[in-house]
Design a protein around this motif. Structure first.
Motif, mmCIF file in Angstrom:
data_model
loop_
_atom_site.group_PDB
_atom_site.id
_atom_site.type_symbol
_atom_site.label_atom_id
_atom_site.label_comp_id
_atom_site.label_asym_id
_atom_site.label_seq_id
_atom_site.Cartn_x
_atom_site.Cartn_y
_atom_site.Cartn_z
ATOM 1 N N THR A 1 1.939 -8.929 0.420
ATOM 2 C CA THR A 1 3.591 -7.901 0.096
ATOM 3 C C THR A 1 4.666 -9.116 0.329
ATOM 4 O O THR A 1 4.322 -9.685 1.574
ATOM 5 N N ASN A 2 5.432 -8.854 -0.156
ATOM 6 C CA ASN A 2 7.029 -9.702 0.446
ATOM 7 C C ASN A 2 7.597 -8.934 1.661
ATOM 8 O O ASN A 2 8.400 -9.768 2.020
ATOM 9 N N HIS A 3 6.840 -8.050 2.169
ATOM 10 C CA HIS A 3 7.482 -7.151 3.262
ATOM 11 C C HIS A 3 6.631 -7.068 4.299
ATOM 12 O O HIS A 3 6.947 -6.703 5.165
ATOM 13 N N GLY A 4 5.387 -7.292 4.000
ATOM 14 C CA GLY A 4 4.727 -7.834 4.991
ATOM 15 C C GLY A 4 3.218 -7.576 4.595
ATOM 16 O O GLY A 4 2.789 -7.839 3.657
ATOM 17 N N GLY B 1 7.159 -11.444 3.966
ATOM 18 C CA GLY B 1 5.896 -11.142 3.932
ATOM 19 C C GLY B 1 4.932 -12.512 3.796
ATOM 20 O O GLY B 1 5.355 -13.397 4.155
ATOM 21 N N PHE B 2 3.225 -11.748 4.120
ATOM 22 C CA PHE B 2 2.503 -13.022 4.373
ATOM 23 C C PHE B 2 1.658 -13.003 2.521
ATOM 24 O O PHE B 2 1.690 -12.428 2.085
ATOM 25 N N GLY B 3 1.370 -14.390 2.510
ATOM 26 C CA GLY B 3 1.115 -14.793 1.722
ATOM 27 C C GLY B 3 -1.002 -15.388 1.284
ATOM 28 O O GLY B 3 -1.396 -14.944 1.039
ATOM 29 N N ILE B 4 -1.228 -15.259 3.019
ATOM 30 C CA ILE B 4 -2.315 -15.126 3.612
ATOM 31 C C ILE B 4 -2.751 -14.099 4.659
ATOM 32 O O ILE B 4 -1.750 -14.102 5.185
ATOM 33 N N ILE B 5 -3.442 -12.881 3.503
ATOM 34 C CA ILE B 5 -4.199 -12.087 4.992
ATOM 35 C C ILE B 5 -5.448 -12.391 5.330
ATOM 36 O O ILE B 5 -6.133 -12.582 3.950
ATOM 37 N N GLU B 6 -6.114 -12.433 6.489
ATOM 38 C CA GLU B 6 -7.558 -12.261 6.709
ATOM 39 C C GLU B 6 -7.835 -12.264 7.603
ATOM 40 O O GLU B 6 -7.083 -11.834 9.208
ATOM 41 N N MET B 7 -8.547 -10.210 7.551
ATOM 42 C CA MET B 7 -8.852 -10.005 8.287
ATOM 43 C C MET B 7 -10.533 -10.448 8.999
ATOM 44 O O MET B 7 -10.764 -11.006 8.376
ATOM 45 N N GLY C 1 2.830 -16.745 6.349
ATOM 46 C CA GLY C 1 3.698 -16.382 6.251
ATOM 47 C C GLY C 1 3.870 -16.789 4.065
ATOM 48 O O GLY C 1 3.256 -17.853 4.065
ATOM 49 N N GLY C 2 4.287 -15.882 3.867
ATOM 50 C CA GLY C 2 4.851 -16.622 2.455
ATOM 51 C C GLY C 2 5.726 -17.719 2.595
ATOM 52 O O GLY C 2 6.974 -17.708 3.371
#
Length: 417
Positions: A67-70, A91-97, A108-109
Motif C-alpha cells: 500500500t502507499n503506507h506500508g 509505501g511499497f510497490g513490490i512485496i515478495e514473501m 519502495g513506491g
C-alpha cells in the motif's frame, strides 16, 4: 551507465553462528499494527490507503498487499489478515514473501522518501527492521526469492545472488522487461529460472543445477506473462496478443499443449497452474478468469513401465532429475471443449480447432486480478480494488464457476460524506 550489480551495505542476521539467514514461521511482532477484521481504508493517522501491488507467496497460501503506507499479509484459507505494518515514509510497490517465513523483500513506491524504487530491502520481521539492501541505478521491476537465492529483475538485466553469502552468481541480459517477468522453481532438488530472452516472443530457461540454458520461441509477439510448476519442469506462457496460452517442457522446449482464451486481443494479468498440474487459470482485462484442463504428464524414465492408463491417473506430474518424456494423456472427463468444426483443422482458421476454456468466472468490477488454485477444485482471485473471491468449479462438467466467498479486504475508495 551500467547498473550496480553487487549488494551495497548488506548484512545478514544469523542464528547460532550459522552463515545462513535465520528463517522462522511468520508471526507479527508485538508492536505490529493488527486489525483482525482484515478491512480498513485508513492507516493510523486516518489518511487514505491505496493498493499498489498484490503478490502471492510461493505456495499460494498467502498474499502480500503493498500500500502507499506500508504492507499487509493475508492468509487465503481461511481468509484473514495476519499482519500489517504501516510506515510514515511511504509505501511499497513490490512485496515478495519467502513462503511463510520472517524474511520479505520490499521495494519502495515512487513516493517513498526512505526506500526509493531502485533499492531492494531485505526485511526481517522478527527483528522488525531492514537487515540490508541492494542498490541499483535504475528502478527494480521485480524481486523473486528462493530459500537459497535472491533474484532482482531490472528492465534489461536479471541478477541472481546466493542467499547464504550474497555473492553474485549470474547476470542475465533480457529484452526490455518493464513488467519484471521472471519465475523460479521452488523445490530443493531443482533450480530453474525462466525469463524473457533477447528476441521477441522468446523465453530463456536456466537450469542452474544442470548448467543448461534452453531458449524457447514461445510466441510471435512479446511475452506478457509466464509461470512454472514448483519443480520448474513445465512452463506456461502468454504473449501481448493474449489469445493463446502455451505449455512447454522446459528440459527440451517441446510445446505440449495450446489453449485459447479468446479471439480478441487481451492483456493477460496472470497465469496459474494447479499443484497437481491438472488445471490452468488465466486472468485478463476482459474481466473473466478462465480455467483450462491440462493434458500434460511428465514422467521419468525410471517410472514403472508396467503402468497403463487404467492404473495411473489421467493427469500426473512426477518429479525427477533424470531425463524426461513429455506425454499427452488420453481424452478424459474434464476435457476442454473444442469447436464443432474442429474436424476441418487445416482448412478453416486456426481458432476453429482450438481448445477453449473448461470453466470460467465473470468478475463484476473492472480491475486487475490475479488468480491461484485453492483446495478441492476452488480458485482464489484477488483484485487490485481490494477484493477477494473464492470460487468453485465442477471438475467434470465445467461451465460457470460458483462464488463461495467474497471479502473487501481493502477499501480503495473513501465514501463521500
Amino acid at each position: 551507465m551500467t547498473d550496480v550489480s553487487s549488494p551495497k551495505n548488506f548484512t545478514v542476521s544469523t542464528s547460532r553462528g550459522s552463515q545462513q539467514p535465520h528463517f522462522a514461521a511468520f508471526e507479527p511482532p508485538m508492536d505490529a499494527i493488527y486489525d483482525p477484521s482484515g478491512i480498513s481504508n485508513s492507516d493510523i493517522d486516518g489518511s487514505e490507503v491505496n493498493l499498489l501491488s498484490v503478490s502471492w507467496n510461493q505456495d499460494y497460501g498467502c498474499f502480500a498487499a503493498g500500500t502507499n503506507h506500508g504492507f499487509r499479509i493475508y492468509n487465503c484459507d481461511p481468509f484473514k489478515e495476519t499482519f500489517r505494518r504501516d510506515l510514515k515514509s511511504g509505501g511499497f510497490g513490490i512485496i515478495e514473501m519467502l513462503f511463510r517465513s520472517n524474511i520479505l523483500a520490499l521495494v519502495g513506491g515512487k513516493a517513498n522518501t526512505q526506500y526509493p524504487p531502485n533499492k531492494v530491502i531485505i526485511w526481517d520481521d522478527h527483528q522488525s527492521r531492514c537487515i540490508g539492501e541492494f542498490s541499483f541505478r535504475s528502478d527494480v521491476r521485480a524481486v523473486k526469492l528462493r530459500r537459497d537465492q535472491i533474484v532482482v529483475v531490472l528492465e534489461h538485466k536479471i541478477y541472481v545472488y546466493n542467499f547464504m553469502d550474497l555473492k553474485l552468481l549470474h547476470q542475465i541480459e533480457t529484452l526490455a522487461n518493464p513488467r519484471g517477468l521472471c519465475c523460479l522453481s521452488h523445490q530443493v532438488n531443482t533450480s530453474v529460472l525462466a525469463c524473457p530472452g533477447l528476441r521477441r516472443g522468446q523465453v530463456r530457461v536456466e537450469h542452474f543445477g544442470l548448467n543448461m540454458t534452453k531458449l524457447i520461441n514461445a510466441h510471435d509477439s512479446r511475452i506478457a506473462c509466464l509461470t512454472m510448476t514448483m519443480d520448474g519442469l513445465l512452463l506456461a506462457t502468454a504473449s501481448t496478443k493474449g489469445t493463446l496460452i502455451r505449455i512447454f517442457n522446459t528440459m527440451d522446449g517441446t510445446r505440449l499443449q495450446e489453449v485459447r482464451r479468446g479471439v480478441d486481443r487481451a492483456d493477460i494479468y496472470g497465469i496459474a497452474l494447479s499443484p497437481n498440474v491438472q488445471w490452468l487459470a488465466v486472468s485478463s482485462d476482459k474481466g473473466t478468469v478462465h480455467i483450462f484442463s491440462l493434458r500434460v504428464r511428465v514422467v521419468s524414465e525410471d517410472s514403472s513401465t508396467q503402468s497403463t492408463a487404467g492404473h495411473a491417473p489421467p493427469f500426473s506430474h512426477q518429479n525427477s532429475s533424470s531425463s524426461l518424456d513429455a506425454l499427452i494423456s488420453p481424452s478424459a472427463a474434464g476435457a476442454n471443449p473444442g469447436s464443432s468444426l474442429s474436424f476441418m483443422k487445416g482448412v478453416l482458421p486456426k481458432y476453429f480447432s482450438s481448445e477453449w476454456s473448461f470453466a470460467r468466472f465473470h468478475l463484476p468490477e473492472p480491475t486487475q486480478y490475479m488468480s491461484a488454485f485453492g483446495s478441492q477444485n476452488t480458485v482464489i482471485i484477488v483484485g487490485m480494488n481490494g477484493s477477494f473471491y473464492r470460487c468453485a468449479f465442477d471438475p467434470v462438467n465445467g461451465g460457470e464457476m460458483i462464488q463461495h466467498e467474497y471479502v473487501r479486504f481493502l477499501k480503495t475508495e473513501l465514501k463521500s460524506g
